[in-house]
Design an enzyme around this catalytic site. Structure first.
Site, PDB file in Angstrom:
ATOM      1  N   ASN A  13      46.893  39.828  40.839  1.00  0.00           N
ATOM      2  CA  ASN A  13      45.634  40.494  41.198  1.00  0.00           C
ATOM      3  C   ASN A  13      44.697  39.451  41.816  1.00  0.00           C
ATOM      4  OD1 ASN A  13      42.904  41.349  40.973  1.00  0.00           O
ATOM      5  ND2 ASN A  13      43.539  43.002  39.627  1.00  0.00           N
ATOM      6  N   HIS A  26      39.538  38.212  42.189  1.00  0.00           N
ATOM      7  CA  HIS A  26      38.519  37.183  41.932  1.00  0.00           C
ATOM      8  C   HIS A  26      38.470  36.088  42.996  1.00  0.00           C
ATOM      9  CE1 HIS A  26      37.190  39.388  38.623  1.00  0.00           C
ATOM     10  NE2 HIS A  26      38.355  39.340  38.008  1.00  0.00           N
ATOM     11  N   ARG A  80      28.652  34.277  47.827  1.00  0.00           N
ATOM     12  CA  ARG A  80      27.894  33.739  48.954  1.00  0.00           C
ATOM     13  C   ARG A  80      27.843  34.690  50.147  1.00  0.00           C
ATOM     14  NH1 ARG A  80      26.868  28.117  49.267  1.00  0.00           N
ATOM     15  NH2 ARG A  80      26.179  27.563  47.198  1.00  0.00           N
ATOM     16  N   HIS A 139      41.760  45.742  43.175  1.00  0.00           N
ATOM     17  CA  HIS A 139      40.974  46.877  42.664  1.00  0.00           C
ATOM     18  C   HIS A 139      39.802  47.121  43.616  1.00  0.00           C
ATOM     19  CE1 HIS A 139      38.784  48.664  38.866  1.00  0.00           C
ATOM     20  NE2 HIS A 139      38.681  49.446  39.917  1.00  0.00           N
ATOM     21  N   ARG A 150      36.675  48.624  43.856  1.00  0.00           N
ATOM     22  CA  ARG A 150      35.692  49.242  42.948  1.00  0.00           C
ATOM     23  C   ARG A 150      34.673  50.052  43.732  1.00  0.00           C
ATOM     24  NH1 ARG A 150      34.427  48.252  37.853  1.00  0.00           N
ATOM     25  NH2 ARG A 150      35.929  47.052  36.678  1.00  0.00           N
ATOM     26  N   ARG A 207      32.111  45.259  44.317  1.00  0.00           N
ATOM     27  CA  ARG A 207      31.613  43.954  43.874  1.00  0.00           C
ATOM     28  C   ARG A 207      32.512  42.800  44.310  1.00  0.00           C
ATOM     29  NH1 ARG A 207      32.392  44.474  37.384  1.00  0.00           N
ATOM     30  NH2 ARG A 207      31.265  46.415  37.788  1.00  0.00           N
ATOM     31  N   GLU A 241      44.353  49.402  42.671  1.00  0.00           N
ATOM     32  CA  GLU A 241      43.730  50.083  41.530  1.00  0.00           C
ATOM     33  C   GLU A 241      42.455  50.758  42.007  1.00  0.00           C
ATOM     34  OE1 GLU A 241      42.874  46.825  39.008  1.00  0.00           O
ATOM     35  OE2 GLU A 241      44.968  46.422  38.572  1.00  0.00           O
ATOM     36  N   THR A 276      37.424  46.361  33.716  1.00  0.00           N
ATOM     37  CA  THR A 276      37.962  47.613  33.189  1.00  0.00           C
ATOM     38  C   THR A 276      38.043  47.497  31.661  1.00  0.00           C
ATOM     39  OG1 THR A 276      39.299  47.651  35.187  1.00  0.00           O
ATOM     40  CG2 THR A 276      39.822  49.287  33.520  1.00  0.00           C
ATOM     41  N   GLU A 333      50.961  52.044  33.398  1.00  0.00           N
ATOM     42  CA  GLU A 333      50.672  50.632  33.112  1.00  0.00           C
ATOM     43  C   GLU A 333      49.951  50.601  31.768  1.00  0.00           C
ATOM     44  OE1 GLU A 333      48.580  48.393  36.131  1.00  0.00           O
ATOM     45  OE2 GLU A 333      48.033  46.833  34.678  1.00  0.00           O
ATOM     46  N   HIS A 354      46.140  43.415  31.862  1.00  0.00           N
ATOM     47  CA  HIS A 354      44.740  43.226  31.482  1.00  0.00           C
ATOM     48  C   HIS A 354      44.602  42.174  30.387  1.00  0.00           C
ATOM     49  CE1 HIS A 354      40.523  43.714  31.345  1.00  0.00           C
ATOM     50  NE2 HIS A 354      40.616  44.501  32.394  1.00  0.00           N
TER      51      HIS A 354
END
Ligand code: PXP
Length: 248
Positions: free
Chosen positions: A7, A10, A18, A43, A45, A49, A70, A101, A151, A200
């Site tokens: 994933n 991040h 920035r 994901h 969202r 974000r 996701e 999540t 999952e 997760h």
């Protein structure tokens, strides 16, 4: 062999801090694939974000392994997925203020809404996975939806492992009980002809007991891999900046 989808959300979190154009999640996806990852998970969202719509479009063009997106079971997300057509959509619950999540989708309580999203995605040729807690009622409800995979949410297991005192006898018992719950859920899902993934909160420290569950074929792991990458890559990054300054 068990599969790992990395994933890369991040990587986008760092970029969005920035609002710049680096690090690019697409470059990260390529590096993950070159390192042997079996797929890329991301994901989208509702609050955007981290991953943006344009990332998804670029990932679809560049990822050569397997793209798992996701998303919440909303009309907006179903429409985006139907246009982008990732290999798999994993439906997850989403609460606007949550840090991440918080648990699995309540398929029992939201059966009609989830079915509507599943049917629309399947009509568009997209395989659907449902992110659920390792709970037998949730598996039974999921099995009625003609999906190919569930999952299992490992968040409760991960919290127990990361809490202070996780090595105490009482905590070890709780952790083992949670592993048993996940094992039982994985077995039940397989009996219901569902593929089983897990994810997760999984880390280099806590993944082994879950990886030993034979029915779990796929892992979706993000934060811990990206966190480790930031640290193991920092030494080289500092040395490169020192070189850049000193040869100027
Ligand atoms: N699986 C699902 C369904 C998720 O929502 C997430 C977080 O986006 C993950 C796996 C990865 O979790 P983590 O970042 O804690 O490894």
């Amino acid at each position: 062999m068990k599969r790992l989808n990395v994933n890369i959300d991040h990587i986008a979190t760092i970029r969005q801090a920035r609002r710049t154009n680096e690090p690019n999640p697409v470059s990260a996806a390529v590096i993950c694939e070159l390192a042997g990852a079996d797929g890329i998970t991301t994901h989208l969202r509702s609050d955007r974000r981290h991953i943006q719509d344009y990332d998804l479009i670029a990932l679809k063009q560049v990822v050569v392994t397997h793209l798992n997106v996701e998303m919440a079971a909303t009309e907006e997300m179903v429409e985006i997925a139907s246009r982008v057509k990732p290999d798999v959509v994993t439906l997850v619950p989403e609460r606007p203020q949550e840090v991440t999540t918080e648990g699995g989708l309540d398929v029992v309580a939201n059966f009609k809404e989830v079915k509507k999203a599943v049917d629309a995605l399947r009509t568009n040729g997209i395989f659907v996975s449902l992110f659920i807690d390792p709970d037998l009622k949730q598996i039974k409800a999921s099995a009625k939806l003609n999906i190919f995979q569930v999952e299992l949410c490992t968040a409760s297991y991960a919290h127990l492992c990361e809490e202070p005192g996780s090595a105490t006898v009482r905590k070890i018992k709780e952790i083992n009980a949670e592993v048993e719950r996940i094992k039982k859920a994985a077995r039940t899902a397989t009996q219901a002809k569902l593929n089983v993934a897990a994810g997760h909160g999984l880390t280099y420290r806590n993944v082994a007991p879950i990886a030993r569950i034979p029915e779990i074929e796929e892992f979706n792991i993000g934060h811990n891999i990206i966190a480790r990458a930031a640290l193991v890559g920092l030494d080289r990054a500092v040395r490169e900046m020192l070189t850049a300054i000193r040869i100027a």
